[in-house]
Motif scaffolding. Structure first.
Motif, short mmCIF file in Angstrom:
data_model
loop_
_atom_site.label_atom_id
_atom_site.label_comp_id
_atom_site.label_asym_id
_atom_site.label_seq_id
_atom_site.Cartn_x
_atom_site.Cartn_y
_atom_site.Cartn_z
N TYR A 33 -27.72 22.42 41.16
CA TYR A 33 -27.80 20.97 40.99
C TYR A 33 -28.67 20.73 39.76
N MET A 34 -28.04 20.42 38.66
CA MET A 34 -28.79 20.32 37.40
C MET A 34 -29.23 18.88 37.17
N GLU A 35 -30.54 18.73 36.92
CA GLU A 35 -31.06 17.38 36.65
C GLU A 35 -30.52 16.92 35.30
N ILE A 36 -29.95 15.71 35.27
CA ILE A 36 -29.49 15.22 33.98
C ILE A 36 -30.19 13.94 33.51
N TRP A 37 -30.69 13.16 34.47
CA TRP A 37 -31.26 11.88 34.03
C TRP A 37 -32.46 11.54 34.91
N ASN A 38 -33.50 11.10 34.27
CA ASN A 38 -34.70 10.72 35.00
C ASN A 38 -34.97 9.23 34.76
N LEU A 39 -34.99 8.44 35.82
CA LEU A 39 -35.28 7.01 35.68
C LEU A 39 -36.71 6.79 36.16
N VAL A 40 -37.56 6.37 35.25
CA VAL A 40 -38.96 6.17 35.62
C VAL A 40 -39.23 4.68 35.78
N PHE A 41 -39.79 4.34 36.93
CA PHE A 41 -40.16 2.95 37.19
C PHE A 41 -41.62 2.82 36.79
N MET A 42 -41.80 2.58 35.52
CA MET A 42 -43.13 2.66 34.90
C MET A 42 -43.95 1.46 35.30
N PRO A 75 -49.59 -4.12 32.79
CA PRO A 75 -49.42 -5.57 32.74
C PRO A 75 -48.03 -5.99 33.25
N LYS A 76 -47.02 -5.15 33.02
CA LYS A 76 -45.67 -5.51 33.44
C LYS A 76 -44.99 -4.30 34.06
N LYS A 77 -43.89 -4.57 34.79
CA LYS A 77 -43.10 -3.46 35.30
C LYS A 77 -42.04 -3.11 34.27
N ASN A 78 -41.96 -1.82 33.97
CA ASN A 78 -41.07 -1.40 32.89
C ASN A 78 -40.12 -0.31 33.35
N ILE A 79 -39.15 -0.06 32.51
CA ILE A 79 -38.24 1.06 32.77
C ILE A 79 -38.27 2.01 31.58
N ASP A 80 -38.37 3.29 31.90
CA ASP A 80 -38.25 4.35 30.89
C ASP A 80 -37.30 5.38 31.47
N THR A 81 -36.20 5.64 30.80
CA THR A 81 -35.32 6.67 31.33
C THR A 81 -35.12 7.76 30.30
N GLY A 82 -34.75 8.92 30.79
CA GLY A 82 -34.50 10.04 29.89
C GLY A 82 -33.33 10.86 30.37
N LEU A 83 -32.28 10.86 29.56
CA LEU A 83 -31.11 11.67 29.88
C LEU A 83 -31.08 12.86 28.92
N GLY A 84 -30.88 14.04 29.47
CA GLY A 84 -30.84 15.24 28.62
C GLY A 84 -29.48 15.40 27.99
N ILE A 85 -29.39 15.09 26.70
CA ILE A 85 -28.10 15.16 26.00
C ILE A 85 -27.50 16.56 26.09
N GLU A 86 -28.36 17.59 25.95
CA GLU A 86 -27.81 18.95 25.93
C GLU A 86 -27.23 19.34 27.30
N ARG A 87 -27.86 18.79 28.36
CA ARG A 87 -27.36 19.14 29.70
C ARG A 87 -26.03 18.45 29.98
N VAL A 88 -25.93 17.20 29.53
CA VAL A 88 -24.65 16.49 29.70
C VAL A 88 -23.57 17.21 28.89
N ALA A 89 -23.94 17.67 27.70
CA ALA A 89 -22.97 18.39 26.87
C ALA A 89 -22.51 19.65 27.59
N CYS A 90 -23.44 20.34 28.20
CA CYS A 90 -23.12 21.57 28.93
C CYS A 90 -22.08 21.28 30.02
N ILE A 91 -22.27 20.16 30.73
CA ILE A 91 -21.33 19.80 31.80
C ILE A 91 -19.99 19.37 31.22
#
Ligand code: SER
Length: 895
Positions: free
Chosen positions: A197-206, A226-242
């Motif tokens: 199960y390969m992690e591809i995307w991390n959604l951070v509720f900052m 001060p505010k609720k934010n969103i920071d996400t990170g998708l691994g391009i190389e992992r998506v490419a691998c899939i």
């Protein structure tokens, strides 16, 4: 789907929903806690923390950020998914949408059909994790997106609570995984197997700010952002691998060509049938070639510390892996060319930097191959010694000290030493090695801290950094009224300081320049009434807080007091002359060498400057002269110096140089001299007009590590003093030789010629005189046991070669006699060369000159050897010569 297209689709997906597409920041941002940018959110940190307003119209942004993480370097090629360089695609919401928006946006891109611009992933194969108590996220996944409850798993702090690992924004996160199928591991979702199960995307509720602490799980939460934010990170190389249906991230369209090139170069084969070890080596080459190339692109050069060391380590691991695969010729050029080809579509700036990248990488390869040679020699000697000294039955252990020396002096990674040791049937004392490494690290760390901030702990300043950054008034004025908002003595906050103490003073505003961008800190003074503090150094903390290091020379001062802060005018004048001169030299350098000569560092202090730049060749005297000429012409041209505060984008359009370390949206300061002549990003202080710089004397250039060179120069009065000293020197010599100075070169050449001829003549005379004495020497011969023995201590400073000439002559003159000649002399430093010659007849009687030399050696602390008829040696103790001669006679007596 090609990686480049995956990137495009990601960006388009978010642009369509109102996100501003922001270009990747440099891998190197000016953050003392971060070696390299390691996540997409790093350039946005100030917006998350509320320190700056996000400059994006909807409060939404998207980026594909270059990232480097080298903590897992040993994992590269072993797992299927660890890249040291990777591209993190992210969408960012600053106080706009939160969990629901992030989750739905991610899902629609992943599962959207390919025709509609999505990635077309099968929703049945996607799993998600949420933070332990984050029911809200779990419910959104299930109820609004339709992910079945059994494919939603919960994980703790370590996995599902994200922070940068250092103080900064943080929050719970939710990760999306792709099931690659049973051939990759056990069933049971990401909690059971993170390879299948390969992690591809991390959604951070900052939503929080993290404090000091260790690692991922153990830190203090300082409070909500001060505010609720969103920071996400998708691994391009992992998506490419899939999406490309390949087995691992090293076989995608970007990296596979490097593996292919390595197969060709080494003759080894990659893939099924090859050993695990070899396959790992191929993947290391592919991964590291890309990381190395991208680091050089962003201005890193190989070195022994920090970023430079990491680059060096990566490049060396490539070279070593290639050699272990069987490469015999240099391979860097091919690897770099291949990876530049695959990466250029996404990073067009590579095209302008190809030549420079190649130059830096190839220079490092050359240096390492040399190192490898001398290190291997040291290693072989150590092995030889071990083999001869330890008994056969005991295990042979290479000392930790030797392993450390190989690492420290020869740049051998320890695993290289281990591997070579194994091949030689040795063990390595790893405890000893680790101890030596630890000791070195402790020293380096103590050094660094002491250098930067005295003994003080940085957390001491945190509150001031956050709440009371210093206002710098020194661009406009040299004197400001200021309030003392902090006093530190011996690493402790104090309320008052007294005469004689060394202290640190924090002011609400200050005209004193804090060391930055190569320009040294201003000297100056703080005073109020009778009290005076002399400032010897000013350092910036967190880019915002000015810490004045001062000595209280009269009176004392209290926290909260008002003072006058004043820059030492003469000091500043010298510093700005040097700094502005550096800009001119930089501009001149690029005119002469072309745009590939990229700045790598500089130092400007009153009267002196040095400028380091990436360039692998030595500059010729003519090039240096031209650089000096262009620089001084620019001084003479009386250019007005303008500073402009603008956006990074605008600065780029103006053609500003030195863009490294800036991030999108930053306000930057551009310093311009003579329009297009010199335009640089710079926070330093400068002259108002280039003519104020005065003369600039270029002293010369030298190499500073592989791929970088240094120019040094004096500016202003120091340049004048330098010239006038040089002139006086030349005049003095001309007077001494009674000629015009322009005739000096020719005269010196003549004198050198003459001197050489004279030395040769002396040599010959010397020899002739020695030869003239041979008759006397033969006259002084004695007879011992039927041998004619001539033993003479010649005058001092007869060389070994001359001894041989004389000995040969005597031997010849002795003809058929059984004769033994022994000659010795004494040279500077107590060296005692000696020689023994035996005539044919003597040799026939069993005399061996080599043995006699051994006898003499015993008396003069020497060694030597040779043939039966002639042998030579050298000792360290001439005192023993007489005894040696006597011993020799005794030996002949018995022969
Ligand atoms: N900052 C998070 C990460 O690096 C998501 O972008 O994983």
């Amino acid at each position: 789907m090609k990686t480049h297209e995956i990137r495009e689709r990601f960006t388009q997906h978010f642009v369509k929903t109102g996100h501003e597409a922001v270009p990747s920041a440099s891998l190197i941002l000016d953050d003392p806690n971060l070696l390299f940018v390691n996540a997409g959110m790093v350039p946005f940190k100030p917006y998350f923390l509320g320190q700056q307003n996000p400059p994006f119209p909807n409060g939404l942004a998207t980026s594909i950020q270059k990232c480097v993480r080298t903590l897992d370097i040993e994992e590269v090629g072993i797992t299927t998914r660890h890249n040291t360089f990777f591209q993190m695609a992210g969408n960012f919401s600053f106080g706009q949408y939160f969990k629901e928006g992030a989750i739905k946006n991610a899902w629609s891109l992943l599962t959207g059909s390919v025709e509609d611009g999505g990635f077309g992933l099968d929703p049945e194969r996607l799993w998600v994790t949420v933070y332990l108590d984050d029911d809200e996220a779990a419910d959104i996944w299930h109820e609004q997106v339709g992910v079945p409850r059994e494919r939603i798993q919960r994980l703790g702090m370590e996995d599902n609570y994200w922070s940068m690992g250092i103080p900064g924004p943080c929050g719970p996160c939710s990760e999306i995984y792709y099931d690659r199928g049973p051939e990759y591991g056990a069933e049971g979702g990401p909690v059971a197997d993170d390879n299948r199960y390969m992690e591809i995307w991390n959604l951070v509720f900052m939503q929080n700010e993290r404090g000091e602490g260790i690692g991922k799980g153990n830190f203090e939460i300082l409070g909500p952002l001060p505010k609720k934010n969103i920071d996400t990170g998708l691994g391009i190389e992992r998506v490419a691998c899939i999406l490309q249906g390949v087995d691992n991230v090293y076989e995608t369209d970007l990296l596979r060509p490097v593996i292919d090139a390595a197969e060709e170069l080494t003759g080894a084969k990659y893939g099924e049938g090859a050993s695990d070890q070899d396959n790992i080596r191929f993947r290391v080459i592919a991964d590291h070639s890309r990381t190395g190339m991208m680091l050089i692109l962003d201005g890193v050069t190989p070195g022994n510390e920090g970023r430079g060391y990491i680059l060096r380590r990566l490049l060396r691991r490539i070279i070593r892996s290639a050699r272990l695969l069987g490469a015999t010729a240099p391979s860097m050029e091919r690897f770099m060319n291949t990876i530049m080809d695959t990466m250029t579509p996404s990073y067009p700036e590579i095209a302008d930097n190809r030549e420079r990248i190649l130059r830096v990488a190839i220079a490092e390869e050359k240096a390492f191959l040399k190192t490898l040679e001398s290190g291997t020699k040291l290693f072989d000697e150590a092995v030889e010694e071990l083999k001869s000294t330890s008994r056969a039955a005991t295990p042979k252990i290479l000392s930790g000290e030797k392993a450390f020396e190989l690492h420290d002096t020869y740049g051998f990674p320890i695993d290289l030493t281990l591997e070579m040791a194994q091949e030689a049937g040795l063990e390595v004392d790893m405890d000893g090695f680790n101890e030596a490494m630890g000791e070195q690290r402790r020293r380096a760390k103590a050094d660094n801290q002491a250098k930067k901030h005295g003994h003080a702990d940085l957390s001491l300043y945190r509150e001031w950094v956050d709440n009371n950054p210093t206002v710098f008034t020194g661009y406009e004025t040299l004197t400001s009224d200021a309030k003392i908002i902090g006093l530190v003595r011996d690493g402790q906050k104090v309320n008052e300081v007294h005469e004689g103490e060394q202290v640190e003073v924090i002011l609400d505003q200050s005209p004193l320049y804090a060391e930055a961008g190569g320009q040294t800190a201003d000297r100056g003074r703080l005073y109020a009434g009778e009290s005076l503090l002399e400032v010897g150094d000013v350092q910036k903390i967190g880019k915002k807080l000015w810490v004045h290091k001062a000595t209280v020379t009269a009176g004392g001062i209290d926290l909260g007091a008002s003072v006058t802060a004043e820059v030492d005018e003469k000091w500043r004048h010298g510093a700005v002359q040097a700094h502005s001169a550096t800009h001119l030299i930089h501009a001149a350098l690029r005119q002469v060498l072309g745009p590939t000569a990229v700045q790598a560092g500089s130092l400007n202090r009153p009267g002196y400057l040095r400028f380091d730049f990436n360039y692998t060749e030595q500059l010729s005297p003519a090039q240096l002269e031209e650089i000096a000429l262009i620089t001084n012409q620019a001084v003479d041209a009386h250019f007005a110096v303008n500073t402009i505060e603008t956006s990074l984008e605008q600065a780029k359009q103006m053609g500003a140089m030195a863009l490294f370390g800036e991030s999108y949206g930053s306000q930057v300061r551009v310093v311009e001299m003579g329009g297009p002549f010199s335009i640089e990003l710079c926070g330093g202080t400068h002259v108002a007009n280039t003519s104020e710089i005065g003369p600039v004397s270029v002293l010369g250039e030298s190499s500073v590590g592989s791929g970088a060179r240094r120019i040094e120069a004096y500016s202003g009065m120091d340049a004048f003093r330098y010239y006038s000293k040089e002139t006086a020197l030349v005049e003095g010599i001309s007077r001494e030789l009674k000629i015009q100075s322009e005739d000096l070169p020719e005269r010196i050449a003549q004198l050198t010629e003459k001197l050489k001829a004279a030395e040769k003549q002396i040599d010959e005379l010397h020899k002739a005189r020695l030869m003239a004495q041979t008759a006397d020497m033969i006259g002084g011969a004695i007879t011992v046991n039927g041998f004619t023995v001539i033993s003479v201590r010649l005058p001092n400073n007869v060389s070994g070669g001359d001894l041989r000439t004389v000995a040969t002559d005597i031997k010849n003159r002795l003809g058929d006699e059984a004769g033994v000649v022994v000659l010795a002399s004494e040279n500077e430093g107590g060296k005692t060369p000696f020689i023994v010659g035996a005539t044919k007849a003597a040799v026939a009687r069993g005399i061996k000159a080599g043995d006699l030399v051994k006898t003499i050696s015993g008396y003069v602390d020497g060694k030597g050897g040779g043939k039966p008829d002639m042998a030579q040696g050298s000792g360290a103790n001439a005192e023993g010569l007489q005894a040696a001669f006597n011993a020799l006679r005794d030996e002949l007596e018995k022969a």
